[in-house]
Design an enzyme around this catalytic site. Structure first.
Site, PDB file in Angstrom:
ATOM      1  N   LYS A  13      27.589 -10.432  11.002  1.00 48.62           N
ATOM      2  CA  LYS A  13      28.486 -10.053   9.881  1.00 48.62           C
ATOM      3  C   LYS A  13      29.947 -10.053  10.328  1.00 48.62           C
ATOM      4  CE  LYS A  13      26.903  -5.926   8.913  1.00 48.62           C
ATOM      5  NZ  LYS A  13      25.839  -5.662   9.899  1.00 48.62           N
ATOM      6  N   ARG A  88      25.920   0.830   2.806  1.00 54.63           N
ATOM      7  CA  ARG A  88      24.743   0.844   3.686  1.00 54.63           C
ATOM      8  C   ARG A  88      23.586   1.616   3.062  1.00 54.63           C
ATOM      9  NH1 ARG A  88      27.512  -0.185   8.813  1.00 54.63           N
ATOM     10  NH2 ARG A  88      26.044  -0.452  10.521  1.00 54.63           N
ATOM     11  N   ARG A 127      26.768  -9.902  23.017  1.00 50.90           N
ATOM     12  CA  ARG A 127      28.040  -9.315  22.564  1.00 50.90           C
ATOM     13  C   ARG A 127      28.591  -8.349  23.630  1.00 50.90           C
ATOM     14  NH1 ARG A 127      27.947  -6.622  16.861  1.00 50.90           N
ATOM     15  NH2 ARG A 127      27.016  -4.786  17.789  1.00 50.90           N
ATOM     16  N   ARG A 139      30.889  -0.651  23.079  1.00 51.50           N
ATOM     17  CA  ARG A 139      30.496   0.391  22.113  1.00 51.50           C
ATOM     18  C   ARG A 139      29.385   1.271  22.677  1.00 51.50           C
ATOM     19  NH1 ARG A 139      29.760  -2.691  16.413  1.00 51.50           N
ATOM     20  NH2 ARG A 139      28.308  -0.966  16.191  1.00 51.50           N
ATOM     21  N   ARG A 150      19.422   2.074  15.060  1.00 50.84           N
ATOM     22  CA  ARG A 150      20.279   1.452  14.034  1.00 50.84           C
ATOM     23  C   ARG A 150      19.467   0.465  13.186  1.00 50.84           C
ATOM     24  NH1 ARG A 150      24.573  -0.951  17.761  1.00 50.84           N
ATOM     25  NH2 ARG A 150      25.528  -1.836  15.901  1.00 50.84           N
TER      26      ARG A 150
HETATM   27  P1  AMP Z   1      28.828  -1.037  12.525  1.00 52.82           P
HETATM   28  O1  AMP Z   1      30.056  -1.352  13.305  1.00 52.82           O
HETATM   29  O2  AMP Z   1      28.903  -1.558  11.126  1.00 52.82           O
HETATM   30  O3  AMP Z   1      27.573  -1.428  13.222  1.00 52.82           O
HETATM   31  O4  AMP Z   1      28.781   0.556  12.385  1.00 52.82           O
HETATM   32  C1  AMP Z   1      28.715   1.387  13.505  1.00 52.82           C
HETATM   33  C2  AMP Z   1      28.255   2.758  13.088  1.00 52.82           C
HETATM   34  O5  AMP Z   1      29.204   3.335  12.194  1.00 52.82           O
HETATM   35  C3  AMP Z   1      26.971   2.790  12.349  1.00 52.82           C
HETATM   36  O6  AMP Z   1      25.841   2.794  13.211  1.00 52.82           O
HETATM   37  C4  AMP Z   1      27.095   4.093  11.593  1.00 52.82           C
HETATM   38  O7  AMP Z   1      26.862   5.200  12.423  1.00 52.82           O
HETATM   39  C5  AMP Z   1      28.552   4.107  11.197  1.00 52.82           C
HETATM   40  N1  AMP Z   1      28.753   3.444   9.900  1.00 52.82           N
HETATM   41  C6  AMP Z   1      29.424   2.286   9.679  1.00 52.82           C
HETATM   42  N2  AMP Z   1      29.431   1.985   8.387  1.00 52.82           N
HETATM   43  C7  AMP Z   1      28.751   2.941   7.758  1.00 52.82           C
HETATM   44  C8  AMP Z   1      28.392   3.174   6.419  1.00 52.82           C
HETATM   45  N3  AMP Z   1      28.741   2.342   5.439  1.00 52.82           N
HETATM   46  N4  AMP Z   1      27.682   4.281   6.136  1.00 52.82           N
HETATM   47  C9  AMP Z   1      27.334   5.140   7.102  1.00 52.82           C
HETATM   48  N5  AMP Z   1      27.608   4.987   8.389  1.00 52.82           N
HETATM   49  C10 AMP Z   1      28.321   3.891   8.734  1.00 52.82           C
END
Ligand code: AMP
Length: 284
Positions: A13, A88, A127, A139, A150
């Site tokens: 993404k 999400r 990554r 991260r 996740r």
């Molecule tokens: P990502 O970078 O999109 O993988 O997001 C990293 C982390 O941020 C996720 O595992 C969640 O803990 C939090 N997070 C990101 N976007 C959301 C969302 N829309 N709703 C809830 N938690 C989020």
């Protein structure tokens, strides 16, 4: 253009969002990025999100909805945006529908990147390795254990969105296992088919290429006059030389001519000259 990119962690993404940003000149709104920034800055939102994120859980809906709502209002989002990692959950999707309605904005498409779950772990590992190579901070949630969590929260809470958007005829599914540029092309084709982008966006890249070609030609042409000028200068020199030569020759010829004529005249004079002079003088 306003689109959502849907897919599990490691589906590409983020990569696709960045490519789409370059292509369409719209902004990428990644809730994950925003939350990480909030954590790093130690804001109240960051403090709330820190532990949840580190454990692979989801931050409360109202927190992310608030962040996104504010971000959409920023001037750089006026042209359009790509939502990456939001919504999400179904309540987040409902809240998004509400706030877009309130802001008089329309969602053009939801693109789902479908990937093979077994490939996700190795993708995330790649990554991590790349981030380390670039000297970037890795991260905390990019570990096999947290990734498993996740993925579980994606399956349980995010996957229902596929049904949510397909019911609303917004969903397009793309094979996220293809090469990066193939995925980008497939997304573009989908956006074209949906009328989310005008064919000229496609043409824009072609036009850019054409303009670049034209620019190169112009540069070449700009070099040409210099060459021509050099040539002209050379010709002018040659011409000058020729003129000089011609003058010399003319002088020589003239001299010779004069001499010859004089000689002839002398010769003639000795024969006819005196007669004529005598005639003229006689007239006077
Ligand atoms: P990502 O970078 O999109 O993988 O997001 C990293 C982390 O941020 C996720 O595992 C969640 O803990 C939090 N997070 C990101 N976007 C959301 C969302 N829309 N709703 C809830 N938690 C989020």
């Amino acid at each position: 253009m306003r689109i959502i990119l849907l897919g599990p962690p490691g589906s590409g993404k983020g990569t696709q969002a960045q490519l789409l940003v370059q292509r369409y000149g719209i902004v990428q709104l990644s809730t994950g990025e925003m939350l990480r920034a909030a954590v790093a800055a130690g804001t109240p939102v960051g403090l709330k999100a820190k532990e949840i994120m580190a454990g692979g859980g989801l931050v409360p809906d109202e927190v992310v909805v608030g962040i996104i709502s504010d971000r959409i209002d920023q001037p750089d989002a006026k042209n359009g945006f790509i939502l990456d990692g939001f919504p999400r959950t179904v309540p987040q999707a409902e809240a998004l529908d509400e706030l877009l309605k309130h802001k008089h904005l329309k969602l053009d498409a939801v693109i789902e990147l479908r990937v093979n779950e077994s490939a996700l772990l190795s993708r995330v590992e790649t990554r991590v390795a790349q981030m380390r190579e670039r000297g970037e901070e890795v991260r905390v949630d990019d570990t096999p254990e947290v990734l498993t969590k996740r993925l579980a929260s994606y399956r349980n809470q995010t996957e229902p969105l596929i049904h949510y958007y397909s019911e609303r005829r917004k969903l397009s599914t793309i094979d996220g296992m293809m090469a990066i540029d193939e995925v980008t092309r497939a997304i573009h084709r989908q956006l074209l088919a949906l009328g989310a982008v005008e064919p000229k966006t496609h043409a824009r890249s072609a036009a850019k290429a054409a303009a670049a070609k034209k620019g190169a030609k112009k540069a070449k042409a700009a070099k040409k006059p210099a060459k021509t000028a050099k040539k002209a200068a050379k010709s002018a020199k040659t011409a000058k030389k020729a003129v000089k030569g011609a003058k010399k020759t003319a002088k020589k010829t003239a001299k010779k001519g004069v001499k010859k004529t004089a000689k002839k005249a002398v010769k003639k004079g000795s024969k006819k000259g005196p007669k004529k002079v005598t005639k003229k003088r006689a007239k006077r």
